[in-house]
Design a protein around this motif. Structure first.
Motif, PDB file in Angstrom:
ATOM      1  N   ARG A   1      33.147  51.255  32.905  1.00  0.00           N
ATOM      2  CA  ARG A   1      31.923  51.726  32.243  1.00  0.00           C
ATOM      3  C   ARG A   1      32.109  51.768  30.734  1.00  0.00           C
ATOM      4  O   ARG A   1      31.185  51.508  29.970  1.00  0.00           O
ATOM      5  CB  ARG A   1      31.523  53.118  32.739  1.00  0.00           C
ATOM      6  N   SER A   2      33.332  52.103  30.297  1.00  0.00           N
ATOM      7  CA  SER A   2      33.564  52.256  28.863  1.00  0.00           C
ATOM      8  C   SER A   2      33.589  50.914  28.131  1.00  0.00           C
ATOM      9  O   SER A   2      33.543  50.872  26.911  1.00  0.00           O
ATOM     10  CB  SER A   2      34.869  53.012  28.608  1.00  0.00           C
ATOM     11  N   THR A   3      33.640  49.806  28.874  1.00  0.00           N
ATOM     12  CA  THR A   3      33.578  48.506  28.212  1.00  0.00           C
ATOM     13  C   THR A   3      32.179  48.261  27.652  1.00  0.00           C
ATOM     14  O   THR A   3      31.995  47.444  26.763  1.00  0.00           O
ATOM     15  CB  THR A   3      33.892  47.332  29.167  1.00  0.00           C
ATOM     16  N   GLY A   4      31.191  48.968  28.187  1.00  0.00           N
ATOM     17  CA  GLY A   4      29.834  48.816  27.693  1.00  0.00           C
ATOM     18  C   GLY A   4      29.122  47.584  28.233  1.00  0.00           C
ATOM     19  O   GLY A   4      28.013  47.271  27.822  1.00  0.00           O
ATOM     20  N   CYS A   5      29.769  46.861  29.134  1.00  0.00           N
ATOM     21  CA  CYS A   5      29.130  45.687  29.729  1.00  0.00           C
ATOM     22  C   CYS A   5      28.551  46.063  31.088  1.00  0.00           C
ATOM     23  O   CYS A   5      29.195  46.754  31.862  1.00  0.00           O
ATOM     24  CB  CYS A   5      30.129  44.557  29.936  1.00  0.00           C
ATOM     25  N   ALA A   6      27.363  45.573  31.361  1.00  0.00           N
ATOM     26  CA  ALA A   6      26.740  45.879  32.647  1.00  0.00           C
ATOM     27  C   ALA A   6      27.174  44.893  33.722  1.00  0.00           C
ATOM     28  O   ALA A   6      27.008  45.127  34.901  1.00  0.00           O
ATOM     29  CB  ALA A   6      25.227  45.876  32.518  1.00  0.00           C
ATOM     30  N   GLU A   7      27.760  43.767  33.282  1.00  0.00           N
ATOM     31  CA  GLU A   7      28.234  42.778  34.251  1.00  0.00           C
ATOM     32  C   GLU A   7      29.690  42.464  33.952  1.00  0.00           C
ATOM     33  O   GLU A   7      30.027  42.008  32.867  1.00  0.00           O
ATOM     34  CB  GLU A   7      27.403  41.504  34.157  1.00  0.00           C
ATOM     35  N   ILE A   8      30.531  42.717  34.922  1.00  0.00           N
ATOM     36  CA  ILE A   8      31.962  42.530  34.708  1.00  0.00           C
ATOM     37  C   ILE A   8      32.490  41.482  35.667  1.00  0.00           C
ATOM     38  O   ILE A   8      32.221  41.545  36.858  1.00  0.00           O
ATOM     39  CB  ILE A   8      32.748  43.832  34.987  1.00  0.00           C
ATOM     40  N   PRO A   9      33.257  40.521  35.153  1.00  0.00           N
ATOM     41  CA  PRO A   9      33.880  39.562  36.064  1.00  0.00           C
ATOM     42  C   PRO A   9      34.851  40.304  36.994  1.00  0.00           C
ATOM     43  O   PRO A   9      35.520  41.249  36.554  1.00  0.00           O
ATOM     44  CB  PRO A   9      34.643  38.612  35.141  1.00  0.00           C
ATOM     45  N   SER A  10      34.930  39.860  38.244  1.00  0.00           N
ATOM     46  CA  SER A  10      35.748  40.587  39.216  1.00  0.00           C
ATOM     47  C   SER A  10      37.219  40.662  38.803  1.00  0.00           C
ATOM     48  O   SER A  10      37.901  41.630  39.110  1.00  0.00           O
ATOM     49  CB  SER A  10      35.610  39.968  40.605  1.00  0.00           C
ATOM     50  N   HIS A  11      37.710  39.651  38.070  1.00  0.00           N
ATOM     51  CA  HIS A  11      39.133  39.725  37.706  1.00  0.00           C
ATOM     52  C   HIS A  11      39.402  40.856  36.720  1.00  0.00           C
ATOM     53  O   HIS A  11      40.506  41.364  36.643  1.00  0.00           O
ATOM     54  CB  HIS A  11      39.650  38.380  37.178  1.00  0.00           C
ATOM     55  N   GLU A  12      38.351  41.281  35.981  1.00  0.00           N
ATOM     56  CA  GLU A  12      38.551  42.414  35.079  1.00  0.00           C
ATOM     57  C   GLU A  12      38.638  43.733  35.833  1.00  0.00           C
ATOM     58  O   GLU A  12      39.247  44.682  35.360  1.00  0.00           O
ATOM     59  CB  GLU A  12      37.449  42.468  34.017  1.00  0.00           C
ATOM     60  N   VAL A  13      38.018  43.763  37.012  1.00  0.00           N
ATOM     61  CA  VAL A  13      38.165  44.946  37.853  1.00  0.00           C
ATOM     62  C   VAL A  13      39.621  45.027  38.300  1.00  0.00           C
ATOM     63  O   VAL A  13      40.247  46.085  38.239  1.00  0.00           O
ATOM     64  CB  VAL A  13      37.220  44.904  39.083  1.00  0.00           C
ATOM     65  N   GLY A  14      40.169  43.889  38.697  1.00  0.00           N
ATOM     66  CA  GLY A  14      41.585  43.831  39.090  1.00  0.00           C
ATOM     67  C   GLY A  14      42.486  44.276  37.953  1.00  0.00           C
ATOM     68  O   GLY A  14      43.424  45.047  38.148  1.00  0.00           O
ATOM     69  N   LEU A  15      42.161  43.806  36.773  1.00  0.00           N
ATOM     70  CA  LEU A  15      42.944  44.151  35.591  1.00  0.00           C
ATOM     71  C   LEU A  15      42.897  45.656  35.320  1.00  0.00           C
ATOM     72  O   LEU A  15      43.913  46.263  34.973  1.00  0.00           O
ATOM     73  CB  LEU A  15      42.359  43.393  34.396  1.00  0.00           C
ATOM     74  N   ALA A  16      41.726  46.237  35.527  1.00  0.00           N
ATOM     75  CA  ALA A  16      41.559  47.676  35.289  1.00  0.00           C
ATOM     76  C   ALA A  16      42.315  48.504  36.322  1.00  0.00           C
ATOM     77  O   ALA A  16      42.628  49.667  36.099  1.00  0.00           O
ATOM     78  CB  ALA A  16      40.072  48.047  35.295  1.00  0.00           C
TER      79      ALA A  16
END
Ligand SMILES: [Zn+2]
Length: 154
Positions: free
Chosen positions: A93-108
């Motif tokens: 949420r803190s990235t401020g983007c409403a659409e996140i690539p799934s690999h960034e979820v993995g990264l997080a």
């Protein structure tokens, strides 16, 4: 939003309240045609864009399930998993983007998981980063050791 009873398209809000730390708003509405009341739920959706291009709503449960698999047999309880998923959601949420690539979820997930359990972290990282050789593991373990040293010396 049409009335679920008479399908009339106009209603008035009689009450609204925030749920889940303000991420969800529930509104109690009164139909201006039949007068009956119904509830609507409004939620700001964080969308995850999968590699195929398909988007789906971000799901904390899905994070928990993914991490739980890597934690099998490890001393990690349900509470810790929930906390981790919460941290992942916060950082997304803190990235401020409403659409996140799934690999960034993995990264997080990687950061908090490394703090939680190193073995689970290596398992998760091996899938997420598609380790193909022993060298990949060796490199990751070297990085992990370096990170632990940094933490201990700071
Ligand atoms: Zn109605």
């Amino acid at each position: 939003m049409r009335c679920p009873f008479c399908r009339h398209s106009d209603s008035r809000v009689v009450d609204s309240r925030e749920v889940d730390e303000g991420q969800v708003i529930r509104r109690r509405r009164s139909c201006s045609n039949c007068g009956r009341r119904f509830t609507t739920v409004e939620e700001a959706v964080l969308a995850v864009v999968k590699r195929s291009g398909v988007t789906e709503p971000f799901s904390r449960d899905k994070v928990v399930r993914g991490v739980a698999r890597a934690c099998q047999g490890r001393p990690v309880d349900e509470d810790a998993l929930q906390q981790l998923a919460h941290r992942v959601e916060e950082s997304i949420r803190s990235t401020g983007c409403a659409e996140i690539p799934s690999h960034e979820v993995g990264l997080a997930i990687l950061g908090p998981l490394r703090e939680l359990d190193e073995v689970a972290y290596l398992r998760f990282a091996s899938v997420y980063r598609s380790f193909t050789s022993v060298e990949d593991f060796e490199k990751e373990i070297a990085d992990l050791r370096a990170a632990i040293r940094d933490k201990e010396s700071s």
